[in-house]
Write a protein that holds these residues in place. Structure first.
Motif, PDB file in Angstrom:
ATOM      1  N   VAL A   1      11.292  31.611  12.327  1.00 26.29           N
ATOM      2  CA  VAL A   1      11.106  31.135  13.692  1.00 26.29           C
ATOM      3  C   VAL A   1      11.851  29.805  13.808  1.00 26.29           C
ATOM      4  O   VAL A   1      11.726  28.938  12.944  1.00 26.29           O
ATOM      5  N   VAL A   2      12.628  29.657  14.862  1.00 30.68           N
ATOM      6  CA  VAL A   2      13.449  28.458  15.046  1.00 30.68           C
ATOM      7  C   VAL A   2      12.996  27.784  16.339  1.00 30.68           C
ATOM      8  O   VAL A   2      13.185  28.321  17.433  1.00 30.68           O
ATOM      9  N   ASP A   3      12.385  26.619  16.193  1.00 30.73           N
ATOM     10  CA  ASP A   3      11.782  25.939  17.335  1.00 30.73           C
ATOM     11  C   ASP A   3      12.575  24.697  17.721  1.00 30.73           C
ATOM     12  O   ASP A   3      12.928  23.877  16.867  1.00 30.73           O
ATOM     13  N   ASP A   4      12.832  24.559  19.012  1.00 27.04           N
ATOM     14  CA  ASP A   4      13.657  23.469  19.532  1.00 27.04           C
ATOM     15  C   ASP A   4      12.808  22.262  19.923  1.00 27.04           C
ATOM     16  O   ASP A   4      12.858  21.779  21.049  1.00 27.04           O
TER      17      ASP A   4
ATOM     18  N   LEU B   1      16.271  36.969  18.550  1.00 27.32           N
ATOM     19  CA  LEU B   1      15.297  37.454  19.525  1.00 27.32           C
ATOM     20  C   LEU B   1      14.665  36.254  20.214  1.00 27.32           C
ATOM     21  O   LEU B   1      14.070  35.388  19.550  1.00 27.32           O
ATOM     22  N   GLU B   2      14.796  36.171  21.530  1.00 23.05           N
ATOM     23  CA  GLU B   2      14.153  35.070  22.247  1.00 23.05           C
ATOM     24  C   GLU B   2      12.647  35.308  22.305  1.00 23.05           C
ATOM     25  O   GLU B   2      12.182  36.447  22.285  1.00 23.05           O
ATOM     26  N   GLU B   3      11.888  34.216  22.393  1.00 25.55           N
ATOM     27  CA  GLU B   3      10.441  34.328  22.238  1.00 25.55           C
ATOM     28  C   GLU B   3       9.754  35.128  23.336  1.00 25.55           C
ATOM     29  O   GLU B   3       8.647  35.626  23.149  1.00 25.55           O
TER      30      GLU B   3
ATOM     31  N   VAL C   1      21.621  26.267  22.909  1.00 29.25           N
ATOM     32  CA  VAL C   1      22.823  26.444  22.087  1.00 29.25           C
ATOM     33  C   VAL C   1      22.561  25.984  20.660  1.00 29.25           C
ATOM     34  O   VAL C   1      22.836  26.684  19.687  1.00 29.25           O
ATOM     35  N   TRP C   2      22.026  24.792  20.531  1.00 32.47           N
ATOM     36  CA  TRP C   2      21.731  24.265  19.201  1.00 32.47           C
ATOM     37  C   TRP C   2      20.696  25.134  18.497  1.00 32.47           C
ATOM     38  O   TRP C   2      20.793  25.365  17.291  1.00 32.47           O
ATOM     39  N   ASN C   3      19.701  25.611  19.239  1.00 31.46           N
ATOM     40  CA  ASN C   3      18.641  26.383  18.592  1.00 31.46           C
ATOM     41  C   ASN C   3      19.181  27.712  18.067  1.00 31.46           C
ATOM     42  O   ASN C   3      18.829  28.151  16.962  1.00 31.46           O
ATOM     43  N   LYS C   4      20.033  28.371  18.836  1.00 33.35           N
ATOM     44  CA  LYS C   4      20.641  29.611  18.343  1.00 33.35           C
ATOM     45  C   LYS C   4      21.543  29.332  17.150  1.00 33.35           C
ATOM     46  O   LYS C   4      21.580  30.113  16.189  1.00 33.35           O
ATOM     47  N   ASN C   5      22.258  28.229  17.193  1.00 32.23           N
ATOM     48  CA  ASN C   5      23.120  27.886  16.065  1.00 32.23           C
ATOM     49  C   ASN C   5      22.311  27.601  14.800  1.00 32.23           C
ATOM     50  O   ASN C   5      22.738  27.942  13.692  1.00 32.23           O
TER      51      ASN C   5
ATOM     52  N   ILE D   1      13.381  34.401  15.554  1.00 32.80           N
ATOM     53  CA  ILE D   1      12.731  34.272  16.857  1.00 32.80           C
ATOM     54  C   ILE D   1      12.962  32.844  17.337  1.00 32.80           C
ATOM     55  O   ILE D   1      12.647  31.881  16.647  1.00 32.80           O
ATOM     56  N   LEU D   2      13.550  32.708  18.511  1.00 36.43           N
ATOM     57  CA  LEU D   2      13.886  31.401  19.077  1.00 36.43           C
ATOM     58  C   LEU D   2      12.766  30.951  19.999  1.00 36.43           C
ATOM     59  O   LEU D   2      12.318  31.722  20.858  1.00 36.43           O
TER      60      LEU D   2
END
Length: 405
Positions: A35-38, A86-88, A64-68, A7-8
């Motif tokens: 969960v990947v938080d930018d 999956l976007e938040e 871009v960086w967060n998806k990577n 989850i971005l």
């Protein structure tokens, strides 16, 4: 079959919480959730700690960086056979929602969402099932899945894109070029495979940033015929910043990559090396690449940085506010800076309301003095510290050029 779901998130704490809860409620297949938080400035990190969810958090570098980060973790570190992003603002509403994304990745290598709010009047064909996906000339990034094989060939989103727009399209286009996720007709018409899914997409009332979209359009046109595979960094500096994100994994009991704890030499915005001058007792930048004075070393941990120099012993640095550096024998006395990623590359170091700055009007002294990050406040990671770079290390900076980019 190892399935990874990421989850971005960025600056949508309550929405992210709801999506996490919905994914946990409706996902029935065995999976790993991250969960990947930018670098959200709101309460997102505290919320994730409260929920006990594994997460990655890095400095704010853009989508871009967060998806990577998400792909790198699930593909390279966890070796997932299927990766779902999956976007938040997009969450499942029915049990077993993930199965179509797993099957779609296995069958087509890469599939994207056919959103319920799209009319799809101009679709070329298909019904939106895995066996008969909708064929569309348009694609969106709210949810997508990848097979391990496809990711190994195509790689990551291109970090030359900054901000909003075109990056996901360009990434998906490379899958088409490699034979996954759709097809290219007559050498120029891109036809993407989309699947219908019981996902609700929210936050549709916010218009996209037009300036970013226009700039990224130029980037898209300039790189559209580049080689298919891209790595998730393009140089040592991007590699350094990228890996700062993974230190938060330790809170979830997940081993942190060794490179996340690397120590780096630094240069300023004019590519001059940062050194400690014992005679004047200050940090300066010097154009002499053979200068034998002790180089300043940045010790990075997550979003924080401390500085040191090696003389007859290790000395840690603090800074007067504003003013010059001071050496301390204890690490506990060192100033702890926040790492800020620059909009046009480079990094800034922020401490107690001020940025480090190369004062080119004052003999290139490195001082803590500026409230904003402009040109003189930009620094660059310029290679591993020698003590952190054994000869057999495959991540050595002098081997970067051998990696597929």
């Amino acid at each position: 079959m190892r399935v990874g779901i990421a989850i971005l998130s960025y600056k949508r704490c309550d929405i992210t919480r709801h999506t996490i809860e919905q994914v946990q409620r409706h996902t029935k297949a065995d999976h790993e959730l991250i969960v990947v938080d930018d670098g959200s400035p709101d309460n997102t990190q505290n919320m994730l700690e409260e929920l006990g969810v594994a997460y990655i958090r890095g400095p704010n570098c853009g989508v871009v960086w967060n998806k990577n980060r998400a792909i790198y973790y699930l593909h390279e570190m966890r070796h997932c056979d299927v990766v779902i992003l999956l976007e938040e603002d997009t969450f499942p509403m029915e049990d077993g929602w993930e199965q179509a994304w797993i099957d779609g990745a296995k069958r087509w290598g890469h599939v994207n969402l056919a959103p319920s709010h799209w009319p799809l009047n101009d679709r070329i064909g298909g019904t939106g099932t895995v066996s008969n996906p909708i064929i569309s000339r348009y694609v969106t990034g709210q949810c997508c899945s990848f097979s391990r094989e496809a990711l190994s060939v195509v790689g990551y989103l291109d970090t030359r894109f900054r901000g909003y727009g075109h990056a996901h399209v360009e990434h998906t286009t490379r899958f088409l070029r490699a034979g996954w996720g759709g097809y290219i007709k007559s050498g120029r018409d891109h036809n993407f495979y989309l699947i219908r899914s019981p996902l609700k997409v929210t936050c549709l009332d916010k218009p996209p940033p037009v300036a970013d979209y226009s700039k990224n359009g130029d980037v898209f046109n300039s790189i559209r015929h580049d080689h298919i595979h891209r790595w998730c960094w393009r140089d040592e500096e991007e590699m350094a910043v990228f890996h700062t994100s993974f230190s938060t994994l330790s809170r979830s009991g997940i081993p942190v990559p060794t490179i996340s704890k690397r120590q780096w030499f630094l240069s300023d915005n004019t590519d001059q090396n940062l050194v400690w001058d014992p005679e004047t007792q200050v940090v300066i930048s010097t154009p002499d690449k053979k200068d034998e004075r002790p180089r300043v070393i940045a010790t990075v941990s997550g979003e924080t940085v401390q500085f040191k120099v090696l003389r007859d012993q290790t000395f840690w640095m603090t800074w007067e506010q504003p003013g010059e550096a001071l050496l301390k024998e204890k690490r506990s006395e060192a100033a702890t800076f926040k790492l800020i990623y620059g909009k046009n590359g480079g990094v800034g170091f922020f401490y107690n309301g001020l940025f480090l700055c190369t004062d080119h009007n004052f003999n290139d002294h490195i001082v803590l003095s500026r409230p904003e990050m402009k040109n003189w406040e930009v620094f660059h990671f310029s290679g591993f510290s020698d003590l952190e770079q054994p000869n057999n290390n495959p991540m050595r900076s002098d081997r970067i050029q051998d990696w597929p980019l």
